[in-house]
Motif scaffolding. Sequence first.
Motif, short mmCIF file in Angstrom:
data_model
loop_
_atom_site.label_atom_id
_atom_site.label_comp_id
_atom_site.label_asym_id
_atom_site.label_seq_id
_atom_site.Cartn_x
_atom_site.Cartn_y
_atom_site.Cartn_z
N VAL A 1 0.85 -1.18 0.00
CA VAL A 1 0.00 0.00 0.00
C VAL A 1 0.89 1.23 0.00
CG1 VAL A 1 -1.76 1.28 1.27
CG2 VAL A 1 -1.77 -1.23 1.30
N SER A 2 0.55 2.18 -0.85
CA SER A 2 1.29 3.44 -0.87
C SER A 2 0.29 4.59 -0.93
CB SER A 2 2.25 3.50 -2.06
OG SER A 2 1.53 3.39 -3.27
N ALA A 3 0.67 5.70 -0.35
CA ALA A 3 -0.19 6.88 -0.34
C ALA A 3 -0.36 7.42 -1.75
CB ALA A 3 0.41 7.95 0.56
N ASP A 4 -1.60 7.68 -2.15
CA ASP A 4 -1.88 8.21 -3.48
C ASP A 4 -3.15 9.05 -3.39
OD1 ASP A 4 -2.48 8.74 -6.15
OD2 ASP A 4 -1.83 6.76 -6.83
N GLY A 5 -2.98 10.31 -3.10
CA GLY A 5 -4.11 11.21 -2.91
C GLY A 5 -5.01 11.33 -4.12
N ARG B 1 -5.62 9.04 -6.47
CA ARG B 1 -6.45 7.84 -6.61
C ARG B 1 -7.54 7.81 -5.53
NH1 ARG B 1 -4.32 3.54 -9.71
NH2 ARG B 1 -6.47 2.88 -9.64
N LEU B 2 -7.19 8.26 -4.32
CA LEU B 2 -8.18 8.32 -3.26
C LEU B 2 -9.29 9.28 -3.64
CD1 LEU B 2 -9.14 7.49 -0.47
CD2 LEU B 2 -7.68 9.27 0.50
#
Length: 61
Positions: free
Chosen positions: A9-13, A15-16
Amino acid sequence: GVRTGAVEVSADGARLAELVALVEKGVLTLRVADTYPLADAAGAHARLAEGGVRGRLVLVP
């Protein structure tokens, strides 16, 4: 007979934000059974252990 798997899991604003837009449009639906304050995470785990939960239990800060 043992299986393993990996989840990354990686942070991806961006895509969120896409997911949020789909929820707001009704394309994706969410089933939340209940929310618990983060301080009551043990209570949420106990509720899951009881069984019969339809939806997700959400911990909120």
